[in-house]
Write an enzyme that holds these catalytic residues in place. Structure first.
Site, PDB file in Angstrom:
ATOM      1  N   GLY A  12      -0.011   7.052   2.267  1.00  0.00           N
ATOM      2  CA  GLY A  12       0.891   7.364   3.363  1.00  0.00           C
ATOM      3  C   GLY A  12       0.769   8.801   3.823  1.00  0.00           C
ATOM      4  O   GLY A  12       0.834   9.088   5.030  1.00  0.00           O
ATOM      5  N   LYS A  77       4.497   1.764  -3.760  1.00  0.00           N
ATOM      6  CA  LYS A  77       4.001   0.887  -4.806  1.00  0.00           C
ATOM      7  C   LYS A  77       4.552  -0.524  -4.598  1.00  0.00           C
ATOM      8  O   LYS A  77       5.631  -0.716  -4.024  1.00  0.00           O
ATOM      9  CB  LYS A  77       4.409   1.420  -6.183  1.00  0.00           C
ATOM     10  CG  LYS A  77       3.695   2.702  -6.604  1.00  0.00           C
ATOM     11  CD  LYS A  77       2.215   2.467  -6.882  1.00  0.00           C
ATOM     12  CE  LYS A  77       1.576   3.686  -7.531  1.00  0.00           C
ATOM     13  NZ  LYS A  77       0.136   3.461  -7.841  1.00  0.00           N
ATOM     14  N   ALA A 129      -6.896   9.056  -2.635  1.00  0.00           N
ATOM     15  CA  ALA A 129      -6.052  10.237  -2.466  1.00  0.00           C
ATOM     16  C   ALA A 129      -4.865  10.146  -3.408  1.00  0.00           C
ATOM     17  O   ALA A 129      -4.482   9.048  -3.833  1.00  0.00           O
ATOM     18  CB  ALA A 129      -5.573  10.356  -1.020  1.00  0.00           C
ATOM     19  N   LYS A 186     -10.986  -7.354   0.026  1.00  0.00           N
ATOM     20  CA  LYS A 186     -10.670  -6.122  -0.696  1.00  0.00           C
ATOM     21  C   LYS A 186     -10.037  -6.444  -2.054  1.00  0.00           C
ATOM     22  O   LYS A 186     -10.332  -5.793  -3.058  1.00  0.00           O
ATOM     23  CB  LYS A 186      -9.729  -5.231   0.114  1.00  0.00           C
ATOM     24  CG  LYS A 186      -9.405  -3.943  -0.653  1.00  0.00           C
ATOM     25  CD  LYS A 186      -8.359  -3.079  -0.009  1.00  0.00           C
ATOM     26  CE  LYS A 186      -8.041  -1.890  -0.907  1.00  0.00           C
ATOM     27  NZ  LYS A 186      -6.985  -1.012  -0.353  1.00  0.00           N
ATOM     28  N   SER A 256      -9.896   3.628 -10.889  1.00  0.00           N
ATOM     29  CA  SER A 256      -8.873   2.928 -10.106  1.00  0.00           C
ATOM     30  C   SER A 256      -7.521   3.585 -10.312  1.00  0.00           C
ATOM     31  O   SER A 256      -7.285   4.280 -11.307  1.00  0.00           O
ATOM     32  CB  SER A 256      -8.791   1.455 -10.531  1.00  0.00           C
ATOM     33  OG  SER A 256      -8.331   1.350 -11.871  1.00  0.00           O
ATOM     34  N   SER A 257      -6.606   3.339  -9.378  1.00  0.00           N
ATOM     35  CA  SER A 257      -5.250   3.866  -9.546  1.00  0.00           C
ATOM     36  C   SER A 257      -4.576   3.219 -10.756  1.00  0.00           C
ATOM     37  O   SER A 257      -3.760   3.860 -11.427  1.00  0.00           O
ATOM     38  CB  SER A 257      -4.427   3.642  -8.278  1.00  0.00           C
ATOM     39  OG  SER A 257      -4.345   2.272  -7.953  1.00  0.00           O
ATOM     40  N   GLU A 269       0.792  -1.506 -11.451  1.00  0.00           N
ATOM     41  CA  GLU A 269       0.836  -2.587 -10.465  1.00  0.00           C
ATOM     42  C   GLU A 269       0.158  -3.862 -10.989  1.00  0.00           C
ATOM     43  O   GLU A 269      -0.145  -4.767 -10.223  1.00  0.00           O
ATOM     44  CB  GLU A 269       0.169  -2.143  -9.162  1.00  0.00           C
ATOM     45  CG  GLU A 269       0.968  -1.114  -8.390  1.00  0.00           C
ATOM     46  CD  GLU A 269       0.382  -0.808  -7.021  1.00  0.00           C
ATOM     47  OE1 GLU A 269       1.153  -0.714  -6.044  1.00  0.00           O
ATOM     48  OE2 GLU A 269      -0.855  -0.665  -6.937  1.00  0.00           O
TER      49      GLU A 269
END
Length: 309
Positions: A12, A77, A129, A186, A256-257, A269
């Protein structure tokens, strides 16, 4: 455009700041120390594409504080999606088109179930980011891409307007005539990258260079493809092989996040990634043993670092 960005983190923050720099009236929704820093000094984005700073005060602490908007970007999230939708319905931005840039395939189902079906556009983003410190976001590479499209024919004009706003802001943006398929494409890659980097506790270079972990990466993605096809999504049966080849082109240090959150002891997540694949597979009668094992292994960490670990 008047754009509300719910979530001023990596995703965001980067996209919102670029849209603001292009002359759009952007208002972020943030919280805690990040909220106070943006309120005091604006949001700073450090990027290989050039740094950007938004105006001080371009932030509110609650969705209820938003004014009318022409577009709402959702970048929180996944566990906050239901709450965001419910709060939007009673806000001044309640009639605006909504574009979620969140991960996964469940996000738009939740939003479309709580908002009007005409409001929610489909979309995915590609960017790396993160919040470096309160008020500062770090964009890690030159990649900043959005793909979006309508779910309904009546959304075509709105979709074109939003696409133009991203392009005018210097953001790579593409239209999709089958946005559900694009989102699943994705998702297949994201589930594979997240599952393997988190369970191996290492970047993609480590995962792909060992026979067993490389096979795990392929199998996790192949199971996700099988679930997508059972849902009626038009993915090729060999799409996992295509994504495995794509993984060979990624920087070896890429992770990865989910892996980052695991390492930092944050909430995961997982229930919307491998766990989400398992939930859908159970409803459809599709076997997904690899994703089930990943979900089981990481289950103790879903709410953050377990006590005593």
């Amino acid at each position: 455009m008047r754009i509300a960005v719910i979530g001023a983190g990596g995703v965001g923050g980067c996209f919102g700041a670029r849209l603001a720099a292009a002359g759009n009236e952007v208002t972020f929704v943030a919280r805690g120390a990040h909220l106070e820093a943006v309120r005091r000094s604006g949001l700073i984005v450090h990027s290989p594409l050039g740094d950007v700073r938004t105006s001080p005060g371009s932030v509110v602490g609650s969705i209820s504080d938003l004014g009318p908007a022409d577009l709402v970007l959702v970048a929180v999230k996944l566990w906050d999606t239901e709450d965001v939708a419910d709060r939007l319905r009673s806000s001044a931005a309640r009639d605006a088109p909504v574009l979620s840039l969140q991960n996964g395939v469940h996000k738009d189902t939740v939003l479309r179930g709580r908002l009007t079906d005409e409001q929610v556009l489909g979309g995915v983003c590609f960017i790396s980011a993160f919040i470096e410190e309160p008020g500062v976001v770090r964009h890690n590479s030159a990649l900043q891409k959005v793909v979006l499209g309508p779910y309904r024919t009546g959304q075509a004009a709105t979709s074109r307007n939003v696409l133009a706003a991203f392009r005018d802001a210097g953001i790579e943006a593409e239209a999709s005539d089958d946005i559900e398929r694009t989102i699943w494409e994705k998702f297949v890659f994201l589930v594979g990258l997240s599952a393997t980097t988190a369970t191996v506790r290492g970047p993609i270079g480590v995962v792909r260079s060992h026979e067993q972990s490389r096979r795990l990466l392929h199998d996790v993605m192949a199971e996700t493809v099988a679930v997508a096809r059972a849902c009626g999504v038009r993915l090729d049966s060999d799409f996992a092989e295509d994504r495995l080849d794509f993984c060979d082109t990624l920087p070896a240090a890429m992770t990865s996040s989910l892996h980052n959150d695991l390492e930092n002891g944050n909430r995961l997540e997982l229930p919307w990634l491998s766990g989400g694949v398992v939930d859908l597979a159970d409803r459809l009668g599709v076997p997904v043993p690899r994703n089930r094992t990943v979900a089981d292994i990481l289950a103790p960490h879903v709410l953050g670092r377990p006590a005593g670990s």
